[in-house]
Design a protein around this motif. Sequence first.
Motif, PDB file in Angstrom:
ATOM      1  N   SER A  27     110.548 141.976  19.468  1.00  0.00           N
ATOM      2  CA  SER A  27     111.656 141.032  19.526  1.00  0.00           C
ATOM      3  C   SER A  27     111.545 140.024  18.390  1.00  0.00           C
ATOM      4  N   LEU A  28     112.631 139.322  18.170  1.00  0.00           N
ATOM      5  CA  LEU A  28     112.672 138.348  17.078  1.00  0.00           C
ATOM      6  C   LEU A  28     111.620 137.265  17.322  1.00  0.00           C
ATOM      7  N   SER A  29     110.736 137.108  16.388  1.00  0.00           N
ATOM      8  CA  SER A  29     109.654 136.149  16.591  1.00  0.00           C
ATOM      9  C   SER A  29     109.093 135.710  15.250  1.00  0.00           C
ATOM     10  N   ALA A  30     108.380 134.621  15.294  1.00  0.00           N
ATOM     11  CA  ALA A  30     107.744 134.094  14.083  1.00  0.00           C
ATOM     12  C   ALA A  30     106.430 133.440  14.471  1.00  0.00           C
ATOM     13  N   THR A  31     105.484 133.499  13.550  1.00  0.00           N
ATOM     14  CA  THR A  31     104.238 132.764  13.732  1.00  0.00           C
ATOM     15  C   THR A  31     104.216 131.602  12.746  1.00  0.00           C
ATOM     16  N   ILE A  32     103.986 130.425  13.284  1.00  0.00           N
ATOM     17  CA  ILE A  32     103.858 129.235  12.445  1.00  0.00           C
ATOM     18  C   ILE A  32     102.376 129.008  12.198  1.00  0.00           C
ATOM     19  N   TYR A  33     101.954 129.186  10.974  1.00  0.00           N
ATOM     20  CA  TYR A  33     100.559 128.935  10.617  1.00  0.00           C
ATOM     21  C   TYR A  33     100.432 127.531  10.028  1.00  0.00           C
ATOM     22  N   PHE A  34      99.392 126.834  10.441  1.00  0.00           N
ATOM     23  CA  PHE A  34      99.077 125.552   9.813  1.00  0.00           C
ATOM     24  C   PHE A  34      97.883 125.758   8.895  1.00  0.00           C
ATOM     25  N   SER A  35      98.087 125.491   7.621  1.00  0.00           N
ATOM     26  CA  SER A  35      97.005 125.605   6.645  1.00  0.00           C
ATOM     27  C   SER A  35      96.530 124.197   6.322  1.00  0.00           C
ATOM     28  N   ASN A  36      95.334 123.872   6.754  1.00  0.00           N
ATOM     29  CA  ASN A  36      94.879 122.486   6.757  1.00  0.00           C
ATOM     30  C   ASN A  36      94.394 121.995   5.390  1.00  0.00           C
ATOM     31  N   GLY A  37      94.281 120.703   5.305  1.00  0.00           N
ATOM     32  CA  GLY A  37      93.729 120.081   4.108  1.00  0.00           C
ATOM     33  C   GLY A  37      92.232 119.899   4.209  1.00  0.00           C
ATOM     34  N   ILE A  38      91.680 119.217   3.217  1.00  0.00           N
ATOM     35  CA  ILE A  38      90.233 119.041   3.162  1.00  0.00           C
ATOM     36  C   ILE A  38      89.777 118.103   4.275  1.00  0.00           C
ATOM     37  N   LYS A  39      88.512 118.165   4.573  1.00  0.00           N
ATOM     38  CA  LYS A  39      87.808 117.377   5.597  1.00  0.00           C
ATOM     39  C   LYS A  39      88.491 117.472   6.961  1.00  0.00           C
ATOM     40  N   THR A  40      88.927 118.608   7.270  1.00  0.00           N
ATOM     41  CA  THR A  40      89.557 118.827   8.566  1.00  0.00           C
ATOM     42  C   THR A  40      88.708 119.805   9.356  1.00  0.00           C
ATOM     43  N   ASP A  41      88.200 119.364  10.492  1.00  0.00           N
ATOM     44  CA  ASP A  41      87.440 120.297  11.310  1.00  0.00           C
ATOM     45  C   ASP A  41      88.410 121.115  12.169  1.00  0.00           C
ATOM     46  N   VAL A  42      87.862 122.105  12.833  1.00  0.00           N
ATOM     47  CA  VAL A  42      88.719 123.020  13.592  1.00  0.00           C
ATOM     48  C   VAL A  42      89.529 122.265  14.641  1.00  0.00           C
ATOM     49  N   ARG A  43      88.876 121.332  15.287  1.00  0.00           N
ATOM     50  CA  ARG A  43      89.562 120.612  16.355  1.00  0.00           C
ATOM     51  C   ARG A  43      90.715 119.763  15.816  1.00  0.00           C
ATOM     52  N   SER A  44      90.509 119.164  14.660  1.00  0.00           N
ATOM     53  CA  SER A  44      91.578 118.367  14.065  1.00  0.00           C
ATOM     54  C   SER A  44      92.744 119.254  13.632  1.00  0.00           C
ATOM     55  N   ALA A  45      92.413 120.407  13.102  1.00  0.00           N
ATOM     56  CA  ALA A  45      93.473 121.345  12.742  1.00  0.00           C
ATOM     57  C   ALA A  45      94.255 121.764  13.984  1.00  0.00           C
ATOM     58  N   LYS A  46      93.541 121.917  15.085  1.00  0.00           N
ATOM     59  CA  LYS A  46      94.227 122.247  16.329  1.00  0.00           C
ATOM     60  C   LYS A  46      95.163 121.120  16.758  1.00  0.00           C
ATOM     61  N   ALA A  47      94.766 119.891  16.490  1.00  0.00           N
ATOM     62  CA  ALA A  47      95.628 118.760  16.835  1.00  0.00           C
ATOM     63  C   ALA A  47      96.925 118.821  16.026  1.00  0.00           C
ATOM     64  N   SER A  48      96.803 119.186  14.762  1.00  0.00           N
ATOM     65  CA  SER A  48      98.011 119.321  13.937  1.00  0.00           C
ATOM     66  C   SER A  48      98.886 120.451  14.440  1.00  0.00           C
ATOM     67  N   ARG A  49      98.225 121.535  14.781  1.00  0.00           N
ATOM     68  CA  ARG A  49      98.973 122.658  15.337  1.00  0.00           C
ATOM     69  C   ARG A  49      99.681 122.252  16.634  1.00  0.00           C
ATOM     70  N   ALA A  50      98.983 121.457  17.443  1.00  0.00           N
ATOM     71  CA  ALA A  50      99.578 121.008  18.705  1.00  0.00           C
ATOM     72  C   ALA A  50     100.791 120.121  18.454  1.00  0.00           C
ATOM     73  N   SER A  51     100.694 119.291  17.441  1.00  0.00           N
ATOM     74  CA  SER A  51     101.835 118.419  17.152  1.00  0.00           C
ATOM     75  C   SER A  51     103.027 119.240  16.674  1.00  0.00           C
ATOM     76  N   LEU A  52     102.744 120.308  15.951  1.00  0.00           N
ATOM     77  CA  LEU A  52     103.835 121.188  15.521  1.00  0.00           C
ATOM     78  C   LEU A  52     104.495 121.854  16.727  1.00  0.00           C
ATOM     79  N   GLU A  53     103.663 122.337  17.626  1.00  0.00           N
ATOM     80  CA  GLU A  53     104.238 122.992  18.805  1.00  0.00           C
ATOM     81  C   GLU A  53     105.012 122.000  19.666  1.00  0.00           C
ATOM     82  N   ALA A  54     104.459 120.808  19.780  1.00  0.00           N
ATOM     83  CA  ALA A  54     105.151 119.804  20.590  1.00  0.00           C
ATOM     84  C   ALA A  54     106.530 119.510  20.024  1.00  0.00           C
ATOM     85  N   ALA A  55     106.622 119.561  18.702  1.00  0.00           N
ATOM     86  CA  ALA A  55     107.900 119.217  18.069  1.00  0.00           C
ATOM     87  C   ALA A  55     108.846 120.408  17.957  1.00  0.00           C
ATOM     88  N   LEU A  56     108.302 121.572  17.686  1.00  0.00           N
ATOM     89  CA  LEU A  56     109.152 122.739  17.440  1.00  0.00           C
ATOM     90  C   LEU A  56     109.376 123.582  18.690  1.00  0.00           C
TER      91      LEU A  56
END
Lengths: 514, 177
Positions: A27-56
């Motif tokens: 079915s019609l679908s898309a994956t939104i990948y977040f490509s993080n910047g420097i000094k970002t640990d996995v958990r912080s990247a997850k926070a950014s991903r979470a903010s994207l999901e919360a908004a989109l």
Amino acid sequence: MKNVICIIILWGLTQLSFAEVSCVRPSLSATIYFSNGIKTDVRSAKASRASLEAALGREYNGHALDYAIAYNETSGMATDLAQATAQSGVQNNKNILRWLNGKNLAPEWFLNWFDQYLFKRNLDVAKETASHANFYLNDILHGKKVVVVSHSQGNFYVNEAKQLLARQLRDGKMSSFAIFGVAVPADNIGGSSGPYLTNHRDFIQKVPRSLPPNWKLHHSDKTVADDLGPIQAHLFNATYMSDDFDIKTALLAGIRSQIDAAARPAHSCETFNASILSMVTGTYLSTCGFEPKETINQIQITGTGMVFQDKTSVDLTRMETSLSLEKGFQDSNAYIGFLYAGGVNPGRGGAFWDSNRIFQDPVSEGPNPPRYCRVTKETPPTKLESDFSISQTMLVPARGLYRMLPINACTFNRTKKNDKPIEFAIDGSTIRLGDKKWNLNMGGESVSLLGLDLRLPELIMRNIDEPGFFFASSDEKNPYMLYYSRNKEILWFSATEVNKSTTICDFDMRNQDL
Amino acid sequence: MKTNRLFFVALLFLLVTACSGEGGSVSTPAAKGNVPAAAADDAPLVDNEDLTPGLKGIDADANGIRDDIDRFIASHYSATSIMKKTAEQEARAFQKQVDAATPEQALAAANAVSRAADCTFKTLPHATEKDLKFAEDMSIEIKALTANTKERFEAYWKAQEMVSGAVFMDAKEPVCD
């Protein structure tokens, strides 16, 4: 150890079985990948991903949306930073992580150290981009659009990943891949001038050749955010995705626009079954391990499946839903297609290939961690007096006449005996090396190709951007010869005995096109 | 591209140096030179913070969480049983990252962190930016405590570096322990 792992992996491949599954267009679908910047640990990247999901959300304009993180982290930073912290007199390291996450005020020594550290660093993105591109590829081949939201340094990674991806996708499938850049230090967005957002306070605009700021940042109360510090203005969550500023709306609109703009990938079943599978049909020797116990196994890829040395087989014609590239090889930018097969419980196996060889032998996960068959450089061959046994031509793409010029990098006995260059000619069904000549169409038996990357990874990596191929004797007891070519130029040549040693013979074999 | 990246890091050096103290919350200096960080930063998050040598610290109840972090969670993130369980899952995952000695262990630990984050996102409110910030602050404080010594800090970041290049998809349900 590696040898054992390789054996396990190869055994795993022989155990694969694909369920009978129908090839249904997803079915019609898309994956939104977040490509993080420097000094970002996995958990912080997850926070950014979470903010994207919360908004989109999980659904947009008929698309089911999934989210993922294409993670990168600069190597070697931790030790240096810890050392600097100790030197600064800080006794408790917990504050560093708070500072790195934008929580609490960072002291000047920390900022200065970080700046100087960055100044010294040079990013090597090759490893990460290959892995990330694997996932992008996998999604598109599964019929999903891919939109990468790349923040700061993440733009460098996604730009290179896109180049890599472009080599793998055909028939316009790249139009299913889209990028939206945020706080962009690069001078392009995947080769284009946009789309992206960099606010006018963001320090990233001072990067030479970076794309210019294209958004005047305002607070939510409509006042211009000239009071915002340039580092704060750079933060993804605290600024670009914050309700305190006006840029969040534009960013989300831009991402949504990219989702809409990306083309829905064509049904991917045909990609594998008709296209890739036909490309790789042939017989292969898969080589894993090191002397004295390297293992060489024959794998035949037909138009319908893989047949292993022990005659077990895997049906590849209906593998669409079984394909799931979980973990790509991390140190190669050299792949055209891949086979990934689930079924080894609880591990998984897979193989990568291009049109003439399996060049990345199985990977595995679970109890068998990802491992790659590798053989280090060994001594050059000491003999080449035996005739080769070439049983089938695989040489059509390289038709032409080549001159092999001996150089010091290789002690190739045959060339040692000759002061003058040896002619190496490929002409239809024959191959000629000096005054020796071999017919390549004997017997109609399939020639066995060697997975040379397992032996010569750096060579493959260096030259794989153009088609190349190898050939070898199908008789493991006899010496084989092999080469790699590109644009009628033989870049590498080697000859040895299959069961004796792995060799690299760095002849400079430039095409003289005589 | 490589040249551009070099420019990028060079610029960061020049620019951030120039901009420190400009007024942004991150760049405002709290201390200079060899002076330790501001007193507020050094204020203990929890009494008897575990600064013992070694990566694991003291975990008397062997629940995978250092005892001082157990106390921190109990005092700060135990308003509900769900919140407490979520915080504990994050704490265990961070400790796994600190303990990771091989790329395989680091990947498993990172997956645990990813899963814990998904659990947090699922179970704690996330409709507003404030909600998201609360959850993020919780994880920041827990991981800051987890990596509170030089040895633990280095191990924590080494675990991040070992998974550079990995892709973290949404964890499969159940995401909560």
